[in-house]
Design a protein around this motif. Structure first.
Motif, short mmCIF file in Angstrom:
data_model
loop_
_atom_site.label_atom_id
_atom_site.label_comp_id
_atom_site.label_asym_id
_atom_site.label_seq_id
_atom_site.Cartn_x
_atom_site.Cartn_y
_atom_site.Cartn_z
N VAL A 52 0.86 -1.19 0.00
CA VAL A 52 0.00 0.00 0.00
C VAL A 52 0.90 1.24 0.00
N ASN A 53 0.56 2.23 -0.84
CA ASN A 53 1.31 3.49 -0.85
C ASN A 53 1.06 4.25 0.46
N CYS A 54 2.03 5.07 0.85
CA CYS A 54 1.91 5.82 2.11
C CYS A 54 2.24 7.29 1.90
N LEU A 55 1.55 8.15 2.64
CA LEU A 55 1.90 9.57 2.73
C LEU A 55 2.27 9.82 4.18
N VAL A 56 3.55 10.04 4.42
CA VAL A 56 4.07 10.25 5.77
C VAL A 56 4.32 11.75 5.93
N ARG A 57 3.64 12.36 6.89
CA ARG A 57 3.80 13.81 7.03
C ARG A 57 3.88 14.24 8.48
N GLY A 58 4.51 15.40 8.67
CA GLY A 58 4.67 15.96 10.02
C GLY A 58 5.74 17.03 9.99
N PRO A 59 5.87 17.81 11.05
CA PRO A 59 6.90 18.86 11.12
C PRO A 59 8.30 18.27 11.05
N PRO A 60 9.31 19.08 10.73
CA PRO A 60 10.70 18.60 10.72
C PRO A 60 11.12 18.09 12.09
N GLY A 61 11.95 17.04 12.10
CA GLY A 61 12.51 16.54 13.36
C GLY A 61 11.52 15.80 14.21
N THR A 62 10.56 15.08 13.59
CA THR A 62 9.57 14.32 14.36
C THR A 62 9.67 12.82 14.13
N GLY A 63 10.76 12.36 13.50
CA GLY A 63 11.01 10.92 13.39
C GLY A 63 10.51 10.25 12.12
N LYS A 64 10.08 11.02 11.12
CA LYS A 64 9.51 10.43 9.89
C LYS A 64 10.53 9.55 9.16
N THR A 65 11.68 10.13 8.87
CA THR A 65 12.70 9.39 8.12
C THR A 65 13.23 8.20 8.91
N THR A 66 13.46 8.40 10.20
CA THR A 66 13.97 7.31 11.04
C THR A 66 12.99 6.14 11.06
N ALA A 67 11.70 6.43 11.17
CA ALA A 67 10.69 5.37 11.20
C ALA A 67 10.73 4.55 9.92
N VAL A 68 10.78 5.22 8.78
CA VAL A 68 10.80 4.52 7.49
C VAL A 68 12.07 3.68 7.37
N GLN A 69 13.22 4.24 7.75
CA GLN A 69 14.48 3.49 7.66
C GLN A 69 14.46 2.25 8.55
N LYS A 70 13.90 2.37 9.75
CA LYS A 70 13.87 1.25 10.68
C LYS A 70 12.96 0.14 10.16
N VAL A 71 11.82 0.51 9.57
CA VAL A 71 10.92 -0.49 8.99
C VAL A 71 11.60 -1.17 7.80
N PHE A 72 12.28 -0.38 6.97
CA PHE A 72 13.00 -0.96 5.83
C PHE A 72 14.03 -1.98 6.32
N ASN A 73 14.81 -1.61 7.32
CA ASN A 73 15.86 -2.50 7.83
C ASN A 73 15.28 -3.77 8.42
N GLU A 74 14.16 -3.64 9.11
CA GLU A 74 13.51 -4.81 9.70
C GLU A 74 13.00 -5.76 8.63
N MET A 75 12.41 -5.20 7.57
CA MET A 75 11.87 -6.04 6.50
C MET A 75 12.97 -6.72 5.70
N LYS A 76 14.12 -6.04 5.55
CA LYS A 76 15.24 -6.63 4.80
C LYS A 76 15.70 -7.94 5.42
N GLU A 77 15.53 -8.07 6.75
CA GLU A 77 15.95 -9.29 7.45
C GLU A 77 15.04 -10.47 7.16
N HIS A 78 13.84 -10.18 6.60
CA HIS A 78 12.85 -11.24 6.42
C HIS A 78 12.51 -11.53 4.96
N THR A 79 13.07 -10.76 4.03
CA THR A 79 12.77 -11.00 2.62
C THR A 79 13.92 -10.54 1.74
N GLU A 80 14.11 -11.28 0.66
CA GLU A 80 15.10 -10.88 -0.36
C GLU A 80 14.40 -10.50 -1.66
N ASN A 81 13.08 -10.50 -1.64
CA ASN A 81 12.31 -10.24 -2.86
C ASN A 81 11.86 -8.78 -2.99
#
Length: 370
Positions: A52-81
């Motif tokens: 599903v596509n996502c629109l992530v929004r909020g003021p600067p410095g509220t954790g948006k990029t960090t959240a996406v990176q952490k989810v990406f890293n977690e998913m990489k451990e469970h799939t190579e596809n």
């Protein structure tokens, strides 16, 4: 030398890396619902389906990029596809630059910077996805910067309709928008296929800020380096700006100030001295992302105060040689980017004379332009 003085090989930092702005923290609190929403939206990829596509929004410095990176890293451990590509749109601010970064992620080779048409490169990306039978998830971080030059709709349209060109291609987009007072709307053609899950990141509250700052202190410094009153002063500053990155940068600079004094503890004075630089961190980063001509224009406005369009254009043209059309485009971009106000004064022919003024303190702009 007294016992309070630091020797050459001594430091108050246990792990200074924790205070770097691009550090991905292990402790990431107060964003559980946003993390769950991201994981739920991307979960179909684990079963070979388009996420599903996502629109992530909020003021600067509220954790948006960090959240996406952490989810990406977690998913990489469970799939190579699944191929995860996070694009910094402050740096890659054109359609070609975005697709070049995706291509590099897919094949680990940078494409030529010239002599290759966008369409040809994009077709290579799609063919690679089909041949490898992989799903592509693209996070467009700070997509605001693609809107300024009109590239946002082009990029989104190309990615979201890729399956029409290459049946079987599965692409999902996470658009990360920093709310800085401007409303960004996609073209209806994009909106009809984007249909995102909206995930909002509100400003951190004082207690949340305190918890995060204390955790960084615990990992970044040795014990008893940061007194409680120093921690509270930093929390106050972060609460004022609403940007957690200010607090993290403030900890780093305050620690360096203490070491410069050869002290084993950080004082309130170290924090006050550091704040003048830390509070400008977002403004300076934003100004660094501007083109040379845009920075020239901003400098003229900061030095000149409230200027009528005609006077400003004359000075700008003398320095750059650019024509009025390009000057007007830059004014419009920087107005929408919250760098300046361009209001009609009610004077001149039909009252259409515009007065241009900076939205930030001139001295702060000039400091970031140095």
């Amino acid at each position: 030398m007294t016992k309070d003085m630091l020797l050459w090989d001594e430091t108050i930092f246990r792990n200074g890396e924790v205070l770097e702005l691009d550090y991905l923290p292990e402790y990431f609190a107060h964003r559980d619902s946003q993390m769950q929403a991201l994981k739920f939206s991307l979960r179909p990829a684990m079963r070979g389906m388009r996420p599903v596509n996502c629109l992530v929004r909020g003021p600067p410095g509220t954790g948006k990029t960090t959240a996406v990176q952490k989810v990406f890293n977690e998913m990489k451990e469970h799939t190579e596809n699944v191929v995860f590509a996070k694009i910094n749109c402050q740096i890659d601010s054109t359609r070609f630059a975005v697709v070049s970064r995706i291509y590099e992620k897919l094949v680990n080779i940078k494409p030529p910077t010239s002599g290759v048409a966008f369409r040809k490169l994009f077709e290579k990306v799609l063919k690679q996805l089909v041949d490898s039978n992989k799903i592509l998830v693209v996070a467009l971080d700070d997509i605001n910067y693609l809107f300024h030059e009109g590239h946002a709709d082009e990029v989104m349209y190309s990615l979201l309709r890729a399956h029409e060109q290459y049946p079987g291609v599965k692409v999902s987009v996470i658009a990360i928008i920093s709310d800085v007072g401007t409303s960004y709307n996609f073209d209806p053609r994009v909106g009809s296929v984007f249909l995102p899950e909206e995930i909002n990141f509100p400003r951190y509250g004082p207690d949340e800020i305190r918890d995060i700052i204390r955790n960084r202190i615990q990992h970044a410094f040795f014990q008893n380096v940061v007194p409680d009153e120093v921690c509270e002063r930093i929390v106050e500053y972060v609460s004022t700006t609403g940007d957690l990155r200010v607090g993290i940068d403030l900890l780093r600079r305050s620690g360096l100030n203490a070491e410069r004094r050869a002290s084993r503890t950080i004082s309130i004075e170290d924090v006050e001295k550091a704040y003048d630089a830390s509070r400008l961190i977002y403004l300076c980063r934003s100004i660094r992302s501007l083109s040379e001509h845009e920075r020239t224009l901003l400098g003229l406005i900061a030095k000149g105060g409230d200027l009528q369009t005609g006077d400003l254009y004359k000075s700008f043209h003398e320095l750059t040689g650019l024509g009025y059309t390009r000057f007007y485009e830059i004014i419009e971009k920087m107005n929408s980017s919250q760098f300046l106000d361009a209001d009609f004064s009610g004077k001149g022919m039909r009252g259409r004379t515009r007065v241009i003024k900076a939205r930030y303190a001139p001295q702060d702009i000039l400091k970031c332009l140095e």
